[in-house]
Design a protein around this motif. Structure first.
Motif, mmCIF file in Angstrom:
data_model
loop_
_atom_site.group_PDB
_atom_site.id
_atom_site.type_symbol
_atom_site.label_atom_id
_atom_site.label_comp_id
_atom_site.label_asym_id
_atom_site.label_seq_id
_atom_site.Cartn_x
_atom_site.Cartn_y
_atom_site.Cartn_z
ATOM 1 N N ASN A 71 0.637 -1.181 0.053
ATOM 2 C CA ASN A 71 -0.099 -0.040 -0.028
ATOM 3 C C ASN A 71 1.011 1.349 0.023
ATOM 4 O O ASN A 71 0.361 2.256 -0.339
ATOM 5 N N ASN A 72 2.023 1.024 0.123
ATOM 6 C CA ASN A 72 2.880 2.519 0.087
ATOM 7 C C ASN A 72 3.951 2.406 -0.991
ATOM 8 O O ASN A 72 5.114 3.033 -0.840
ATOM 9 N N GLN A 73 3.488 1.383 -1.993
ATOM 10 C CA GLN A 73 4.413 1.707 -3.151
ATOM 11 C C GLN A 73 3.553 1.781 -4.509
ATOM 12 O O GLN A 73 2.311 1.213 -4.535
ATOM 13 N N TRP A 74 4.059 2.311 -5.398
ATOM 14 C CA TRP A 74 3.279 2.449 -6.724
ATOM 15 C C TRP A 74 3.353 1.227 -7.524
ATOM 16 O O TRP A 74 2.511 0.752 -8.220
ATOM 17 N N ALA A 107 -3.048 4.151 -11.066
ATOM 18 C CA ALA A 107 -2.637 3.265 -10.198
ATOM 19 C C ALA A 107 -4.347 2.713 -9.541
ATOM 20 O O ALA A 107 -4.481 1.522 -9.097
ATOM 21 N N MET A 108 -5.313 3.550 -9.853
ATOM 22 C CA MET A 108 -6.681 3.223 -9.317
ATOM 23 C C MET A 108 -7.094 2.040 -10.344
ATOM 24 O O MET A 108 -7.760 1.207 -9.832
ATOM 25 N N VAL A 109 -6.925 2.243 -11.514
ATOM 26 C CA VAL A 109 -7.306 1.225 -12.504
ATOM 27 C C VAL A 109 -6.746 -0.311 -12.301
ATOM 28 O O VAL A 109 -7.524 -1.066 -12.236
ATOM 29 N N ILE A 110 -5.225 -0.009 -11.763
ATOM 30 C CA ILE A 110 -4.695 -1.174 -11.440
ATOM 31 C C ILE A 110 -5.388 -1.932 -10.280
ATOM 32 O O ILE A 110 -5.425 -3.137 -10.028
ATOM 33 N N LEU A 159 0.710 13.842 -10.568
ATOM 34 C CA LEU A 159 0.175 12.997 -9.591
ATOM 35 C C LEU A 159 -1.086 12.223 -9.883
ATOM 36 O O LEU A 159 -1.498 11.277 -9.750
ATOM 37 N N TRP A 160 -1.931 13.341 -10.380
ATOM 38 C CA TRP A 160 -3.557 13.187 -10.686
ATOM 39 C C TRP A 160 -3.479 11.788 -11.579
ATOM 40 O O TRP A 160 -4.190 10.789 -11.393
ATOM 41 N N PRO A 189 -15.188 -10.725 0.547
ATOM 42 C CA PRO A 189 -13.726 -10.034 0.697
ATOM 43 C C PRO A 189 -13.925 -8.788 -0.069
ATOM 44 O O PRO A 189 -14.240 -8.609 -1.165
ATOM 45 N N ILE A 190 -12.952 -7.829 0.650
ATOM 46 C CA ILE A 190 -12.868 -6.326 -0.056
ATOM 47 C C ILE A 190 -11.390 -6.042 -0.006
ATOM 48 O O ILE A 190 -10.670 -6.669 0.788
ATOM 49 N N SER A 191 -11.191 -4.900 -0.700
ATOM 50 C CA SER A 191 -9.495 -4.531 -0.724
ATOM 51 C C SER A 191 -9.716 -3.193 -0.289
ATOM 52 O O SER A 191 -10.777 -2.309 -0.623
ATOM 53 N N HIS A 192 -8.492 -2.592 0.243
ATOM 54 C CA HIS A 192 -8.382 -0.928 0.405
ATOM 55 C C HIS A 192 -7.227 -0.670 -0.724
ATOM 56 O O HIS A 192 -6.238 -1.374 -0.878
ATOM 57 N N ASN A 193 -7.247 0.454 -1.249
ATOM 58 C CA ASN A 193 -6.461 1.071 -2.238
ATOM 59 C C ASN A 193 -5.198 1.534 -1.592
ATOM 60 O O ASN A 193 -5.219 1.657 -0.367
ATOM 61 N N SER A 194 -4.329 1.860 -2.423
ATOM 62 C CA SER A 194 -2.678 2.422 -1.904
ATOM 63 C C SER A 194 -3.174 3.581 -1.238
ATOM 64 O O SER A 194 -3.815 4.597 -1.932
ATOM 65 N N TYR A 195 -2.469 4.091 -0.172
ATOM 66 C CA TYR A 195 -2.353 5.234 0.558
ATOM 67 C C TYR A 195 -1.871 6.507 -0.289
ATOM 68 O O TYR A 195 -1.762 7.669 -0.011
#
Length: 284
Positions: free
Chosen positions: A36-39, A88-91, A81-82, A64-70
Motif C-alpha cells: 500500500n506504500n508503493q506505486w 494506479a486506481m485502474v490497477i 500525480l493525478w 472479501p474487499i480490498s483497500h487501495n494504496s495510500y
C-alpha cells in the motif's frame, strides 16, 4: 448477527489473509492487493488467485474487499500525480477483479493547494476516467468517510454527495463508513438521538443504501478533532455506545463490517479476537 471481520495482512500470500481472518473468528476479510506504500505492484499469478479463492470457499469467509494504496490522490491539482493516481486506481480495480473482490475502498482524495470545490471536481473527473478504462469491471470503488485531516475530502457527508452527483456513473460507486473518521469529523453517535441524527444527515446527503461496508474503529483522538488515529473497540474516545447502535441497526444487517484496529495481543489473546468478542457482545 452482523457480518464482522477485519483487515488482514497478505504477507506470505493472499490466502494467508483469509486464513488469519478465519483463525480470528471473522465472517469477512479486507486486504491490500499490493504493497500500500508503493506505486509498483507484483504481478498476480494464477496460483495466487486459485489459492485465495480456494481459501475463501474452504473456510467460509465471505465479502472479501480490498483497500487501495495510500499514495493515490484523485483530488490532486498536480497533473502528474493525478494521472499517476488514475493509473494506479485502474490497477487496483483490475487486481480486485482478478481475485473476485467486488469492492475497493478508497479515500476520496485531498485538494492540497486548490479548493474544496476544485478537489471534488478533480475526484469526480478522475473516477470517470477510471470507469472509462474499466468498462467491464464488476468491482466498484467505495468512497470512505474521512476524518478531515489536512485537506482530505469526504469528512462531511455533503462532500461525498457532491462527488456522487458529479460522476457520470454513480451506480459504480458506494460508500464505506468509518466509525473513527465520522466521530473525528464531528458526527456524534453516543446517544440514541445523536446516532439517529447522524444517520439521518447521511441519508439526506446520499442515501443510507449507498453504504456497502463499514470500518469499525474507536478513536484515540477526541470528538471533532479531525485526526485519524484508530483505537481498539471501547478503549478510545468513542466508548461502546456508538457501536451498539450500529450493530443493532437493522438497516445495516447485511452490510459487512471490518475492524481496522491495532494488531497484537492482550493477555496472550489476539486483539482481533478481543475486538470481535466485544462487538458481538453488543448485539441484541
Amino acid at each position: 448477527m452482523p457480518i464482522l471481520g477485519a483487515h488482514m495482512s497478505i504477507a506470505g500470500g493472499y490466502h494467508k489473509a483469509v486464513r488469519a481472518a478465519h483463525a480470528a473468528g471473522c465472517d469477512c476479510v479486507q486486504l491490500f492487493t499490493k504493497n500500500n506504500n508503493q506505486w509498483r505492484a507484483k504481478e498476480l499469478t494464477d496460483k495466487d488467485r486459485a489459492a485465495f479463492t480456494a481459501a475463501l470457499t474452504e473456510l467460509g469467509i465471505t465479502h472479501p474487499i480490498s483497500h487501495n494504496s495510500y499514495l493515490i490522490n484523485l483530488g490532486s491539482p498536480d497533473d502528474e500525480l493525478w494521472r499517476k493516481s488514475i493509473d494506479a486506481m485502474v490497477i487496483e480495480l483490475q487486481r480486485a477483479e482478478a481475485l473476485g473482490i467486488v469492492s475497493v475502498v478508497a479515500h476520496p482524495g485531498a485538494f492540497t493547494t486548490s479548493s474544496e470545490e476544485a478537489g471534488v471536481a478533480r475526484i469526480a473527473a478522475g473516477l470517470d476516467e477510471v470507469h472509462r478504462q474499466t468498462p467491464q469491471a464488476v468491482s466498484r470503488v467505495l468512497l470512505e468517510t474521512t476524518a478531515g485531516q489536512g485537506s482530505n475530502l469526504g469528512w462531511r457527508f455533503e462532500q461525498l454527495a457532491a462527488i456522487l452527483d458529479a460522476v457520470a456513473d454513480p451506480d459504480r460507486l458506494g460508500v464505506c463508513f468509518d466509525t473513527c473518521h465520522v466521530f473525528a469529523a464531528g458526527y456524534a453517535m453516543e446517544t440514541d438521538k445523536e446516532y439517529a441524527a447522524t444517520i439521518r444527515a447521511l441519508d439526506k446527503a446520499f442515501g443510507y443504501k449507498k453504504i456497502a461496508a463499514f470500518h469499525l474503529n474507536d478513536s484515540l483522538k477526541p470528538f471533532g478533532s479531525r485526526k485519524d488515529r484508530h483505537a481498539a473497540i471501547g478503549s478510545g474516545e468513542m466508548g461502546l455506545e456508538p457501536f451498539r447502535h450500529l450493530l443493532n441497526d437493522r438497516r445495516f444487517k447485511q452490510v459487512p463490517m471490518y475492524l481496522e484496529t491495532p494488531k497484537g495481543e492482550e493477555d496472550g489473546v489476539d486483539l482481533d479476537v478481543v475486538n470481535l468478542t466485544t462487538l458481538r457482545s453488543l448485539v441484541g
